[in-house]
Design a protein around this motif. Structure first.
Motif, PDB file in Angstrom:
ATOM      1  N   TYR A  93      38.185  40.213  49.811  1.00 26.72           N
ATOM      2  CA  TYR A  93      38.042  41.092  50.997  1.00 26.72           C
ATOM      3  C   TYR A  93      37.187  41.075  51.718  1.00 26.72           C
ATOM      4  O   TYR A  93      37.237  41.280  52.961  1.00 26.72           O
ATOM      5  CB  TYR A  93      38.473  42.699  50.322  1.00 26.72           C
ATOM      6  CG  TYR A  93      38.541  43.749  51.357  1.00 26.72           C
ATOM      7  CD1 TYR A  93      40.079  43.957  51.976  1.00 26.72           C
ATOM      8  CD2 TYR A  93      37.825  44.731  51.715  1.00 26.72           C
ATOM      9  CE1 TYR A  93      40.265  44.838  52.714  1.00 26.72           C
ATOM     10  CE2 TYR A  93      37.951  45.548  52.632  1.00 26.72           C
ATOM     11  CZ  TYR A  93      39.411  45.766  53.225  1.00 26.72           C
ATOM     12  OH  TYR A  93      39.572  46.697  54.030  1.00 26.72           O
ATOM     13  N   ARG A  94      35.906  41.192  51.137  1.00 33.28           N
ATOM     14  CA  ARG A  94      34.719  40.936  52.148  1.00 33.28           C
ATOM     15  C   ARG A  94      34.782  39.607  52.830  1.00 33.28           C
ATOM     16  O   ARG A  94      34.386  39.442  54.030  1.00 33.28           O
ATOM     17  CB  ARG A  94      33.477  41.129  51.164  1.00 33.28           C
ATOM     18  CG  ARG A  94      33.289  42.299  50.594  1.00 33.28           C
ATOM     19  CD  ARG A  94      31.933  42.206  49.570  1.00 33.28           C
ATOM     20  NE  ARG A  94      31.691  43.411  48.963  1.00 33.28           N
ATOM     21  CZ  ARG A  94      30.996  44.585  49.416  1.00 33.28           C
ATOM     22  NH1 ARG A  94      30.033  43.915  50.626  1.00 33.28           N
ATOM     23  NH2 ARG A  94      30.582  45.190  48.811  1.00 33.28           N
ATOM     24  N   ALA A  95      35.086  38.658  52.287  1.00 34.27           N
ATOM     25  CA  ALA A  95      35.172  37.286  52.777  1.00 34.27           C
ATOM     26  C   ALA A  95      36.116  37.118  54.038  1.00 34.27           C
ATOM     27  O   ALA A  95      36.146  36.539  54.989  1.00 34.27           O
ATOM     28  CB  ALA A  95      35.467  36.129  51.769  1.00 34.27           C
ATOM     29  N   GLY A 120      35.172  48.308  51.008  1.00 29.47           N
ATOM     30  CA  GLY A 120      35.616  49.785  50.774  1.00 29.47           C
ATOM     31  C   GLY A 120      36.606  49.833  49.706  1.00 29.47           C
ATOM     32  O   GLY A 120      37.071  48.759  49.079  1.00 29.47           O
ATOM     33  N   LEU A 121      36.784  50.935  49.277  1.00 32.40           N
ATOM     34  CA  LEU A 121      37.663  51.195  48.166  1.00 32.40           C
ATOM     35  C   LEU A 121      38.889  50.725  48.363  1.00 32.40           C
ATOM     36  O   LEU A 121      39.907  50.220  47.504  1.00 32.40           O
ATOM     37  CB  LEU A 121      37.768  52.685  47.550  1.00 32.40           C
ATOM     38  CG  LEU A 121      36.239  53.262  46.965  1.00 32.40           C
ATOM     39  CD1 LEU A 121      36.452  54.766  46.839  1.00 32.40           C
ATOM     40  CD2 LEU A 121      36.041  52.496  45.963  1.00 32.40           C
ATOM     41  N   GLU A 122      39.488  50.510  49.892  1.00 32.97           N
ATOM     42  CA  GLU A 122      40.695  50.281  49.846  1.00 32.97           C
ATOM     43  C   GLU A 122      41.129  48.781  49.932  1.00 32.97           C
ATOM     44  O   GLU A 122      42.180  48.436  49.959  1.00 32.97           O
ATOM     45  CB  GLU A 122      41.088  50.753  51.240  1.00 32.97           C
ATOM     46  CG  GLU A 122      40.545  49.927  52.483  1.00 32.97           C
ATOM     47  CD  GLU A 122      39.091  50.440  52.713  1.00 32.97           C
ATOM     48  OE1 GLU A 122      38.639  49.897  53.724  1.00 32.97           O
ATOM     49  OE2 GLU A 122      38.391  51.056  51.859  1.00 32.97           O
ATOM     50  N   GLY A 123      39.957  47.907  49.993  1.00 37.05           N
ATOM     51  CA  GLY A 123      39.856  46.553  49.700  1.00 37.05           C
ATOM     52  C   GLY A 123      40.837  46.065  48.523  1.00 37.05           C
ATOM     53  O   GLY A 123      41.639  44.999  48.908  1.00 37.05           O
ATOM     54  N   THR A 124      40.541  46.670  47.495  1.00 31.77           N
ATOM     55  CA  THR A 124      41.190  45.753  46.134  1.00 31.77           C
ATOM     56  C   THR A 124      42.577  45.997  46.468  1.00 31.77           C
ATOM     57  O   THR A 124      43.364  44.981  46.227  1.00 31.77           O
ATOM     58  CB  THR A 124      40.769  46.525  45.026  1.00 31.77           C
ATOM     59  OG1 THR A 124      41.039  47.894  44.977  1.00 31.77           O
ATOM     60  CG2 THR A 124      39.338  46.143  44.617  1.00 31.77           C
ATOM     61  N   HIS A 125      43.187  47.150  46.992  1.00 31.37           N
ATOM     62  CA  HIS A 125      44.630  47.476  47.010  1.00 31.37           C
ATOM     63  C   HIS A 125      45.086  46.382  48.284  1.00 31.37           C
ATOM     64  O   HIS A 125      46.313  45.892  48.175  1.00 31.37           O
ATOM     65  CB  HIS A 125      44.976  48.828  47.309  1.00 31.37           C
ATOM     66  CG  HIS A 125      46.392  49.271  47.828  1.00 31.37           C
ATOM     67  ND1 HIS A 125      47.348  49.078  46.562  1.00 31.37           N
ATOM     68  CD2 HIS A 125      47.129  49.380  48.850  1.00 31.37           C
ATOM     69  CE1 HIS A 125      48.545  49.312  47.131  1.00 31.37           C
ATOM     70  NE2 HIS A 125      48.514  49.568  48.634  1.00 31.37           N
ATOM     71  N   VAL A 178      48.205  43.449  47.456  1.00 32.27           N
ATOM     72  CA  VAL A 178      49.345  43.685  48.254  1.00 32.27           C
ATOM     73  C   VAL A 178      49.741  42.208  48.977  1.00 32.27           C
ATOM     74  O   VAL A 178      50.757  41.652  48.955  1.00 32.27           O
ATOM     75  CB  VAL A 178      49.341  44.819  49.300  1.00 32.27           C
ATOM     76  CG1 VAL A 178      50.714  44.486  50.394  1.00 32.27           C
ATOM     77  CG2 VAL A 178      49.477  46.191  48.754  1.00 32.27           C
ATOM     78  N   HIS A 179      48.550  41.579  49.450  1.00 36.48           N
ATOM     79  CA  HIS A 179      48.807  40.446  50.232  1.00 36.48           C
ATOM     80  C   HIS A 179      48.941  39.403  48.993  1.00 36.48           C
ATOM     81  O   HIS A 179      49.708  38.215  49.607  1.00 36.48           O
ATOM     82  CB  HIS A 179      47.591  40.292  51.226  1.00 36.48           C
ATOM     83  CG  HIS A 179      47.556  41.039  52.350  1.00 36.48           C
ATOM     84  ND1 HIS A 179      47.034  42.174  52.504  1.00 36.48           N
ATOM     85  CD2 HIS A 179      47.950  40.455  53.877  1.00 36.48           C
ATOM     86  CE1 HIS A 179      46.986  42.425  53.748  1.00 36.48           C
ATOM     87  NE2 HIS A 179      47.817  41.538  54.416  1.00 36.48           N
ATOM     88  N   VAL A 180      48.146  39.065  47.969  1.00 32.34           N
ATOM     89  CA  VAL A 180      48.530  38.303  47.248  1.00 32.34           C
ATOM     90  C   VAL A 180      49.811  38.368  46.580  1.00 32.34           C
ATOM     91  O   VAL A 180      50.498  37.259  46.137  1.00 32.34           O
ATOM     92  CB  VAL A 180      47.424  38.406  45.919  1.00 32.34           C
ATOM     93  CG1 VAL A 180      47.857  37.359  44.830  1.00 32.34           C
ATOM     94  CG2 VAL A 180      45.899  38.077  46.498  1.00 32.34           C
ATOM     95  N   ALA A 181      50.506  39.676  46.316  1.00 30.76           N
ATOM     96  CA  ALA A 181      51.804  39.695  45.755  1.00 30.76           C
ATOM     97  C   ALA A 181      52.931  38.874  46.663  1.00 30.76           C
ATOM     98  O   ALA A 181      53.538  38.361  46.301  1.00 30.76           O
ATOM     99  CB  ALA A 181      51.951  41.185  45.520  1.00 30.76           C
TER     100      ALA A 181
END
Length: 228
Positions: A176-178, A184-189, A193-196
């Protein structure tokens, strides 16, 4: 997303560069001295350009320039030293451009973009090939078995990032950072979603092998298909 390294011992200058270039869609890392800059340039994914102050507290920016250029980044000097001799020394040390303080951020942005594009043209980004998979960073295209795979910009960026750094897994936060440069906390979600979605598209084109694998506890890793 272009990656910019800003090196200046004045925190206000670093903040101004970070705020401006982040708002323009760049990933921006800042360093207050040469030591920090060297650490970032050696441990982070490669930067496209570095904006470097000449007068740094621990080492001259002129000396730092050569180390940064070894990573493939363009270097633009920002300095209060504006004499002809100072500018000549900047170019002789390997700098790609030299801008005197005070300066316009808009002008600096155009100089950064010009230097990045010039170096990209000189480097002629090479396609990454893994058996039937071909990732073309210059065209932002992916082909599997000669057929184009339609990806969104973010999906392509994730795939290209993992393929370029395929020796190690990357956490969702690191991806997410790259890609988005917004911790931020929303980054993992967002990454999940994008990887899925990316996996679905890749599996449809290459059902016999998963190009993006999950390394439990460590993140995602690009897995090239086995060669015959």
């Amino acid at each position: 997303m272009y990656r910019l390294l800003a090196v200046d011992d004045d925190p206000a200058v670093c903040r101004a560069l970070f705020d401006y270039f982040s708002s323009r869609g760049f990933f921006v890392a800042t360093a207050l001295n040469a030591g920090e800059a060297l650490c970032l340039s050696r441990t982070s994914p490669p930067f496209d350009c570095a904006v470097v102050d000449v007068l740094l507290p621990d080492q001259s920016g002129l000396t730092l320039c050569q180390s940064i250029k070894e990573t493939g980044a363009a270097v633009i000097f920002l300095s209060a030293l504006g004499s002809e001799d100072d500018r000549v020394q900047g170019f002789l040390s390997g700098g790609d451009d030299y801008l005197c303080k005070p300066y316009s951020l808009a002008e600096l942005e155009q100089r950064v973009l010009a230097r990045i594009r010039a170096r990209q043209g000189a480097r002629a980004p090479r396609a990454m090939r893994f058996g039937p998979v071909c990732i073309r960073p210059d065209r932002r295209q992916v082909e599997i078995g000669g057929q184009a795979v339609e990806l969104t910009c973010s999906e392509f960026d994730i795939l290209a990032f993992l393929a370029q750094h395929r020796d190690a897994p990357y956490t969702q936060d690191a991806i997410y950072r790259a890609i988005w440069n917004q911790p931020g906390l929303e980054g993992t979600h967002t990454v999940q979603v994008h990887v899925a979605q990316l996996r679905k598209k890749l599996a449809a084109a290459l059902p016999e092998h998963s190009l993006i694998q999950t390394v439990w506890g460590k993140g995602y890793r690009f897995s090239p298909p086995p060669t015959a």
